[in-house]
Design a protein around this motif. Structure first.
Motif, PDB file in Angstrom:
ATOM      1  N   ASP A 216       1.078  -0.843   0.248  1.00  0.00           N
ATOM      2  CA  ASP A 216      -0.010   0.088   0.079  1.00  0.00           C
ATOM      3  C   ASP A 216       1.011   1.224   0.053  1.00  0.00           C
ATOM      4  OD1 ASP A 216      -2.085   1.949   0.444  1.00  0.00           O
ATOM      5  OD2 ASP A 216      -2.454   1.043   2.141  1.00  0.00           O
ATOM      6  N   PRO A 217       0.746   1.818  -1.204  1.00  0.00           N
ATOM      7  CA  PRO A 217       2.117   3.215  -0.953  1.00  0.00           C
ATOM      8  C   PRO A 217       1.333   4.418  -0.063  1.00  0.00           C
ATOM      9  CG  PRO A 217       0.426   3.224  -3.261  1.00  0.00           C
ATOM     10  CD  PRO A 217       0.363   1.740  -2.306  1.00  0.00           C
ATOM     11  N   GLU A 218       0.269   4.530   0.214  1.00  0.00           N
ATOM     12  CA  GLU A 218      -0.026   5.284   1.316  1.00  0.00           C
ATOM     13  C   GLU A 218       0.147   5.097   3.015  1.00  0.00           C
ATOM     14  OE1 GLU A 218      -3.939   7.688   2.570  1.00  0.00           O
ATOM     15  OE2 GLU A 218      -4.744   6.103   1.425  1.00  0.00           O
ATOM     16  N   ALA A 219       0.010   3.847   2.620  1.00  0.00           N
ATOM     17  CA  ALA A 219       0.985   3.261   4.735  1.00  0.00           C
ATOM     18  C   ALA A 219       2.973   3.509   4.246  1.00  0.00           C
ATOM     19  CB  ALA A 219       0.277   2.247   4.619  1.00  0.00           C
ATOM     20  N   ILE A 220       2.446   3.549   3.497  1.00  0.00           N
ATOM     21  CA  ILE A 220       4.599   3.353   3.561  1.00  0.00           C
ATOM     22  C   ILE A 220       4.570   4.716   3.166  1.00  0.00           C
ATOM     23  CG2 ILE A 220       6.058   2.943   2.100  1.00  0.00           C
ATOM     24  CD1 ILE A 220       5.932   0.474   2.659  1.00  0.00           C
ATOM     25  N   THR A 221       4.082   5.508   2.552  1.00  0.00           N
ATOM     26  CA  THR A 221       4.587   6.915   2.188  1.00  0.00           C
ATOM     27  C   THR A 221       4.293   7.434   4.123  1.00  0.00           C
ATOM     28  OG1 THR A 221       3.552   7.276   0.085  1.00  0.00           O
ATOM     29  CG2 THR A 221       3.726   9.550   2.109  1.00  0.00           C
ATOM     30  N   LEU A 222       2.991   6.776   5.229  1.00  0.00           N
ATOM     31  CA  LEU A 222       3.605   7.344   6.068  1.00  0.00           C
ATOM     32  C   LEU A 222       4.572   6.785   6.756  1.00  0.00           C
ATOM     33  CD1 LEU A 222      -0.202   6.549   7.265  1.00  0.00           C
ATOM     34  CD2 LEU A 222       0.578   8.222   7.036  1.00  0.00           C
ATOM     35  N   PHE A 223       5.291   6.418   6.658  1.00  0.00           N
ATOM     36  CA  PHE A 223       6.400   5.755   7.591  1.00  0.00           C
ATOM     37  C   PHE A 223       7.448   6.202   7.029  1.00  0.00           C
ATOM     38  CE2 PHE A 223       4.757   1.369   7.869  1.00  0.00           C
ATOM     39  CZ  PHE A 223       5.058   0.600   8.696  1.00  0.00           C
ATOM     40  N   VAL A 224       7.249   6.940   5.904  1.00  0.00           N
ATOM     41  CA  VAL A 224       9.026   8.047   5.618  1.00  0.00           C
ATOM     42  C   VAL A 224       8.646   9.351   6.102  1.00  0.00           C
ATOM     43  CG1 VAL A 224       9.374   8.889   3.034  1.00  0.00           C
ATOM     44  CG2 VAL A 224       8.799   6.793   3.661  1.00  0.00           C
ATOM     45  N   ASP A 225       6.474   9.905   6.430  1.00  0.00           N
ATOM     46  CA  ASP A 225       6.889  11.000   7.117  1.00  0.00           C
ATOM     47  C   ASP A 225       7.372  10.615   8.329  1.00  0.00           C
ATOM     48  OD1 ASP A 225       5.906  12.194   5.064  1.00  0.00           O
ATOM     49  OD2 ASP A 225       3.808  11.530   5.168  1.00  0.00           O
ATOM     50  N   TRP A 226       6.946   9.827   9.654  1.00  0.00           N
ATOM     51  CA  TRP A 226       7.080   9.405  10.667  1.00  0.00           C
ATOM     52  C   TRP A 226       8.697   9.415  10.234  1.00  0.00           C
ATOM     53  CZ3 TRP A 226       3.990  11.092  14.201  1.00  0.00           C
ATOM     54  CH2 TRP A 226       3.172  11.582  14.286  1.00  0.00           C
ATOM     55  N   LYS A 227       9.289   8.851   9.513  1.00  0.00           N
ATOM     56  CA  LYS A 227      10.728   8.589  10.276  1.00  0.00           C
ATOM     57  C   LYS A 227      11.507   9.597   9.357  1.00  0.00           C
ATOM     58  CE  LYS A 227      10.091   3.474   9.605  1.00  0.00           C
ATOM     59  NZ  LYS A 227      10.309   3.309  11.049  1.00  0.00           N
ATOM     60  N   MET A 228      11.415  10.710   8.915  1.00  0.00           N
ATOM     61  CA  MET A 228      11.983  11.694   7.903  1.00  0.00           C
ATOM     62  C   MET A 228      11.757  12.583   9.089  1.00  0.00           C
ATOM     63  SD  MET A 228      14.156  10.336   5.853  1.00  0.00           S
ATOM     64  CE  MET A 228      14.380  12.497   4.888  1.00  0.00           C
ATOM     65  N   LEU A 229      10.766  12.854  10.448  1.00  0.00           N
ATOM     66  CA  LEU A 229      10.767  13.925  11.034  1.00  0.00           C
ATOM     67  C   LEU A 229      12.382  14.470  11.761  1.00  0.00           C
ATOM     68  CD1 LEU A 229       6.895  13.085  13.253  1.00  0.00           C
ATOM     69  CD2 LEU A 229       7.529  15.327  11.219  1.00  0.00           C
ATOM     70  N   PRO A 230      12.682  13.643  11.821  1.00  0.00           N
ATOM     71  CA  PRO A 230      14.579  13.820  12.957  1.00  0.00           C
ATOM     72  C   PRO A 230      14.891  15.029  12.025  1.00  0.00           C
ATOM     73  CG  PRO A 230      13.542  12.368  13.501  1.00  0.00           C
ATOM     74  CD  PRO A 230      12.363  12.257  12.211  1.00  0.00           C
ATOM     75  N   PHE A 231      15.227  14.508  10.607  1.00  0.00           N
ATOM     76  CA  PHE A 231      16.007  15.542   9.692  1.00  0.00           C
ATOM     77  C   PHE A 231      15.400  16.599   9.591  1.00  0.00           C
ATOM     78  CE2 PHE A 231      16.338  10.941   8.972  1.00  0.00           C
ATOM     79  CZ  PHE A 231      18.063  10.771   8.658  1.00  0.00           C
ATOM     80  N   ALA A 232      14.043  16.927   9.548  1.00  0.00           N
ATOM     81  CA  ALA A 232      13.309  18.374   9.224  1.00  0.00           C
ATOM     82  C   ALA A 232      13.649  19.063  11.229  1.00  0.00           C
ATOM     83  CB  ALA A 232      11.676  18.085   9.220  1.00  0.00           C
ATOM     84  N   GLY A 233      14.582  18.791  11.498  1.00  0.00           N
ATOM     85  CA  GLY A 233      14.763  18.970  13.680  1.00  0.00           C
ATOM     86  C   GLY A 233      13.678  18.246  14.588  1.00  0.00           C
ATOM     87  N   ILE A 234      12.807  17.410  14.134  1.00  0.00           N
ATOM     88  CA  ILE A 234      11.629  17.542  15.295  1.00  0.00           C
ATOM     89  C   ILE A 234      12.040  16.261  15.139  1.00  0.00           C
ATOM     90  CG2 ILE A 234       9.046  16.962  15.094  1.00  0.00           C
ATOM     91  CD1 ILE A 234       9.143  18.945  12.560  1.00  0.00           C
ATOM     92  N   GLN A 235      11.600  16.112  16.907  1.00  0.00           N
ATOM     93  CA  GLN A 235      11.676  14.619  17.283  1.00  0.00           C
ATOM     94  C   GLN A 235      10.728  14.135  18.334  1.00  0.00           C
ATOM     95  OE1 GLN A 235      16.511  14.760  19.387  1.00  0.00           O
ATOM     96  NE2 GLN A 235      16.617  13.024  16.745  1.00  0.00           N
ATOM     97  N   PRO A 236       9.351  13.814  18.526  1.00  0.00           N
ATOM     98  CA  PRO A 236       8.359  13.484  18.756  1.00  0.00           C
ATOM     99  C   PRO A 236       8.892  12.955  20.191  1.00  0.00           C
ATOM    100  CG  PRO A 236       7.959  13.085  16.821  1.00  0.00           C
ATOM    101  CD  PRO A 236       9.471  13.196  16.771  1.00  0.00           C
ATOM    102  N   ILE A 237       7.712  12.743  20.849  1.00  0.00           N
ATOM    103  CA  ILE A 237       7.930  12.301  21.830  1.00  0.00           C
ATOM    104  C   ILE A 237       6.911  11.050  22.626  1.00  0.00           C
ATOM    105  CG2 ILE A 237       8.627  11.910  24.679  1.00  0.00           C
ATOM    106  CD1 ILE A 237       8.948  14.856  24.644  1.00  0.00           C
ATOM    107  N   LEU A 238       6.989   9.864  22.004  1.00  0.00           N
ATOM    108  CA  LEU A 238       6.007   8.951  21.624  1.00  0.00           C
ATOM    109  C   LEU A 238       6.628   7.523  22.201  1.00  0.00           C
ATOM    110  CD1 LEU A 238       6.379   9.129  17.509  1.00  0.00           C
ATOM    111  CD2 LEU A 238       5.476  10.304  19.000  1.00  0.00           C
ATOM    112  N   HIS A 239       7.223   7.555  23.243  1.00  0.00           N
ATOM    113  CA  HIS A 239       7.890   6.704  24.025  1.00  0.00           C
ATOM    114  C   HIS A 239       7.083   6.624  25.530  1.00  0.00           C
ATOM    115  CE1 HIS A 239      10.741   9.141  25.405  1.00  0.00           C
ATOM    116  NE2 HIS A 239      10.893   8.878  26.202  1.00  0.00           N
TER     117      HIS A 239
END
Length: 257
Positions: free
Chosen positions: A127-150
């Motif tokens: 599913d390309p839409e689901a795969i794109t969601l993975f990329v969105d979340w995983k690339m956040l640190p490269f935008a200087g954002i590290q969400p607290i999810l743990h």
């Protein structure tokens, strides 16, 4: 100096009558731009290997500044991505976000792995839409954002009812809901999915089937993070939104539901 790099073509633009400037995401050197002389000519040996999404081995001559692409050998031409409009749309978004967020000049093996895993998954029919969601979340640190999810961003708790808070930068538990009047409440499944998108390698997930409503809900959160905290709005996002409004895709999504 001659370099041999494994890479993926992020984009290629015309330069002059017959040349291309090609941007590669390479495993060894990170993001690099190089001149592909004569690559616009259909008969050029560089014409095929400089197409967007191409995964291959690239021989680049570089001393300082922009290098020159001498030759290339394709590993995977991503034929499905090249020919299926929905796959093309989401893959275009993925290469654009990597291009926008990764700086040139230094190796970024994590970003390369995200890119190759995502494109391979779409190429294999996931599913390309689901795969794109993975990329969105995983690339956040490269935008200087590290969400607290743990854990809870407010008190550090790991148990309880959770919600997402844009002001607190991640999950907050029910004890801290008062910190943000605009929280987005999350079900245990939604909580688990967001953590998975952010932490689990794409290649380890396997076949993931999500309801359209679930994907839209999680996409809205991560898209809001990008737009409000980075100001990034990708051209390919507009194309995806136009595509999602087409009758054919809307009918397919209703069938999924």
């Amino acid at each position: 100096m001659l370099h041999k790099w494994e890479g993926i073509v992020l984009k290629a633009r015309a330069y002059g009558e017959s040349n291309k400037i090609v941007t590669l995401m390479t495993r060894e050197a990170g993001k690099v731009a190089c001149m592909a002389r004569g690559a616009k000519k259909p008969t050029s040996r560089l014409a095929g290997v400089t197409q967007t999404f191409m995964h291959g081995s690239f021989l680049v001559q570089r001393t300082s500044g922009m290098g020159t692409l001498q030759q290339g050998e394709h590993f995977n031409s991503m034929r499905h991505i090249q020919t299926d409009i929905v796959a093309t749309a989401y893959a275009s978004y993925i290469v654009e976000i990597v291009d926008r967020l990764v700086e040139e000049g230094r190796p970024e093996p994590y970003a390369f792995d995200i890119l190759i895993q995502a494109l391979n998954a779409i190429e294999e029919g996931y599913d390309p839409e689901a795969i794109t969601l993975f990329v969105d979340w995983k690339m956040l640190p490269f935008a200087g954002i590290q969400p607290i999810l743990h854990a809870c961003a407010g008190c550090g708790a790991v148990e309880g009812e959770f919600a997402f808070s844009f002001t607190q930068g991640g999950f907050i538990c029910h004890r801290c809901f008062h910190l943000d009047p605009y929280i987005i409440r999350l079900s245990p499944t939604q909580l688990k999915l967001i953590r998975m998108f952010y932490t689990v390698p794409i290649e380890q997930v396997g076949k993931l089937e999500l309801k359209p409503q679930t994907k839209q809900f999680i996409k809205k959160i991560v898209t809001t993070i990008y737009e409000e905290q980075t100001g990034i709005r990708l051209k390919s996002r507009n194309f995806i939104e136009q595509l999602e409004r087409t009758p054919l895709l809307q009918r397919e999504k209703k069938e999924e539901e």
